[in-house]
Design a protein around this motif. Sequence first.
Motif, PDB file in Angstrom:
ATOM      1  N   MET A  46     -60.346-134.571-155.190  1.00  0.00           N
ATOM      2  CA  MET A  46     -59.207-135.464-155.168  1.00  0.00           C
ATOM      3  C   MET A  46     -58.259-135.008-154.076  1.00  0.00           C
ATOM      4  O   MET A  46     -58.095-133.832-153.841  1.00  0.00           O
ATOM      5  CB  MET A  46     -58.482-135.427-156.513  1.00  0.00           C
ATOM      6  N   SER A  47     -57.652-135.958-153.480  1.00  0.00           N
ATOM      7  CA  SER A  47     -56.653-135.593-152.489  1.00  0.00           C
ATOM      8  C   SER A  47     -55.269-135.874-153.044  1.00  0.00           C
ATOM      9  O   SER A  47     -55.095-136.697-153.944  1.00  0.00           O
ATOM     10  CB  SER A  47     -56.873-136.373-151.192  1.00  0.00           C
ATOM     11  N   LEU A  48     -54.309-135.191-152.510  1.00  0.00           N
ATOM     12  CA  LEU A  48     -52.925-135.419-152.881  1.00  0.00           C
ATOM     13  C   LEU A  48     -52.542-136.869-152.593  1.00  0.00           C
ATOM     14  O   LEU A  48     -51.779-137.480-153.339  1.00  0.00           O
ATOM     15  CB  LEU A  48     -52.033-134.434-152.125  1.00  0.00           C
ATOM     16  N   LYS A  49     -53.098-137.421-151.518  1.00  0.00           N
ATOM     17  CA  LYS A  49     -52.799-138.809-151.176  1.00  0.00           C
ATOM     18  C   LYS A  49     -53.095-139.744-152.341  1.00  0.00           C
ATOM     19  O   LYS A  49     -52.310-140.632-152.654  1.00  0.00           O
ATOM     20  CB  LYS A  49     -53.628-139.255-149.964  1.00  0.00           C
ATOM     21  N   HIS A  50     -54.226-139.545-152.985  1.00  0.00           N
ATOM     22  CA  HIS A  50     -54.613-140.437-154.076  1.00  0.00           C
ATOM     23  C   HIS A  50     -53.719-140.259-155.301  1.00  0.00           C
ATOM     24  O   HIS A  50     -53.390-141.238-155.976  1.00  0.00           O
ATOM     25  CB  HIS A  50     -56.094-140.242-154.423  1.00  0.00           C
ATOM     26  N   SER A  51     -53.304-139.039-155.554  1.00  0.00           N
ATOM     27  CA  SER A  51     -52.409-138.847-156.691  1.00  0.00           C
ATOM     28  C   SER A  51     -51.059-139.519-156.426  1.00  0.00           C
ATOM     29  O   SER A  51     -50.437-140.068-157.347  1.00  0.00           O
ATOM     30  CB  SER A  51     -52.237-137.361-157.012  1.00  0.00           C
ATOM     31  N   LEU A  52     -50.608-139.522-155.188  1.00  0.00           N
ATOM     32  CA  LEU A  52     -49.366-140.205-154.844  1.00  0.00           C
ATOM     33  C   LEU A  52     -49.526-141.716-154.940  1.00  0.00           C
ATOM     34  O   LEU A  52     -48.621-142.424-155.400  1.00  0.00           O
ATOM     35  CB  LEU A  52     -48.884-139.800-153.455  1.00  0.00           C
ATOM     36  N   LEU A  53     -50.687-142.222-154.535  1.00  0.00           N
ATOM     37  CA  LEU A  53     -50.957-143.651-154.676  1.00  0.00           C
ATOM     38  C   LEU A  53     -50.931-144.062-156.145  1.00  0.00           C
ATOM     39  O   LEU A  53     -50.436-145.144-156.483  1.00  0.00           O
ATOM     40  CB  LEU A  53     -52.300-144.020-154.039  1.00  0.00           C
ATOM     41  N   VAL A  54     -51.468-143.217-157.018  1.00  0.00           N
ATOM     42  CA  VAL A  54     -51.447-143.506-158.455  1.00  0.00           C
ATOM     43  C   VAL A  54     -50.004-143.709-158.920  1.00  0.00           C
ATOM     44  O   VAL A  54     -49.685-144.686-159.607  1.00  0.00           O
ATOM     45  CB  VAL A  54     -52.139-142.382-159.266  1.00  0.00           C
ATOM     46  N   LEU A  55     -49.125-142.790-158.559  1.00  0.00           N
ATOM     47  CA  LEU A  55     -47.732-142.886-158.994  1.00  0.00           C
ATOM     48  C   LEU A  55     -47.010-144.061-158.357  1.00  0.00           C
ATOM     49  O   LEU A  55     -46.241-144.765-159.021  1.00  0.00           O
ATOM     50  CB  LEU A  55     -46.991-141.578-158.691  1.00  0.00           C
ATOM     51  N   LEU A  56     -47.243-144.285-157.079  1.00  0.00           N
ATOM     52  CA  LEU A  56     -46.573-145.397-156.396  1.00  0.00           C
ATOM     53  C   LEU A  56     -47.093-146.754-156.864  1.00  0.00           C
ATOM     54  O   LEU A  56     -46.361-147.746-156.815  1.00  0.00           O
ATOM     55  CB  LEU A  56     -46.713-145.260-154.885  1.00  0.00           C
ATOM     56  N   ALA A  57     -48.330-146.811-157.332  1.00  0.00           N
ATOM     57  CA  ALA A  57     -48.870-148.059-157.871  1.00  0.00           C
ATOM     58  C   ALA A  57     -48.149-148.426-159.170  1.00  0.00           C
ATOM     59  O   ALA A  57     -48.045-149.609-159.514  1.00  0.00           O
ATOM     60  CB  ALA A  57     -50.372-147.945-158.111  1.00  0.00           C
ATOM     61  N   GLU A  58     -47.626-147.426-159.870  1.00  0.00           N
ATOM     62  CA  GLU A  58     -46.875-147.679-161.092  1.00  0.00           C
ATOM     63  C   GLU A  58     -45.466-148.165-160.778  1.00  0.00           C
ATOM     64  O   GLU A  58     -44.938-149.033-161.456  1.00  0.00           O
ATOM     65  CB  GLU A  58     -46.802-146.418-161.953  1.00  0.00           C
ATOM     66  N   GLN A  59     -44.834-147.557-159.750  1.00  0.00           N
ATOM     67  CA  GLN A  59     -43.452-147.906-159.435  1.00  0.00           C
ATOM     68  C   GLN A  59     -43.099-147.398-158.041  1.00  0.00           C
ATOM     69  O   GLN A  59     -43.386-146.254-157.699  1.00  0.00           O
ATOM     70  CB  GLN A  59     -42.507-147.273-160.455  1.00  0.00           C
ATOM     71  N   SER A  60     -42.473-148.262-157.242  1.00  0.00           N
ATOM     72  CA  SER A  60     -42.019-147.806-155.930  1.00  0.00           C
ATOM     73  C   SER A  60     -40.966-146.727-156.128  1.00  0.00           C
ATOM     74  O   SER A  60     -40.234-146.733-157.121  1.00  0.00           O
ATOM     75  CB  SER A  60     -41.479-148.973-155.104  1.00  0.00           C
TER      76      SER A  60
END
Length: 180
Positions: free
Chosen positions: A1-15
């Motif tokens: 997993m990359s950090l990028k994907h974990s950030l996308l997970v959170l941003l997909a929930e809320q900007s």
Amino acid sequence: MSLKHSLLVLLAEQSSTGYELSQKYKEAIGFFWKASHQQIYKQLKELTADGWVTFEEQSQQGKPDKKKYQVTDSGFQELQRWLSSEIKPAKANDALLVMLYGGKHVEHQVLLQEIERHKGLHEKNLKKLEAIQGLYLSLSKAQQKEYRLPYLTLKRGLSSEKAWLQWAEEVIEELSDAAQ
């Protein structure tokens, strides 16, 4: 997993702003994936360059403008691609296990002290996770349904901490017996 994907997970929930994202990270994903404030900001720049997130600048009085990040359509497609991919099992780089493995070269008391110190850290983490579980269990059934997937990650964390503490007790007992 990359950090990028974990950030996308959170941003997909809320900007979120970078600061808000860093706080959310610590409160949610930070229990099982570590990232510093600096790493998060670096990745936000890369996500923007990749076209996976965009941001709106918001003016602040007497402070630099802040950026509110959100996932783009291509970022959401990348997140879906990643969420649908195979993930390799994680391997732990655990210095404590290396120390224990090579522990015949020091007094058992040294190992016992370090195990006890780690035990305290794991007990503290378990209490945090149990507090979060209490919050989840106090939610209505509809709210619980909304958070059921994050709750499953929480349950994994609870199980892991309990197992670690059980293992630590076995180690302490073994080292205490061997010292006699």
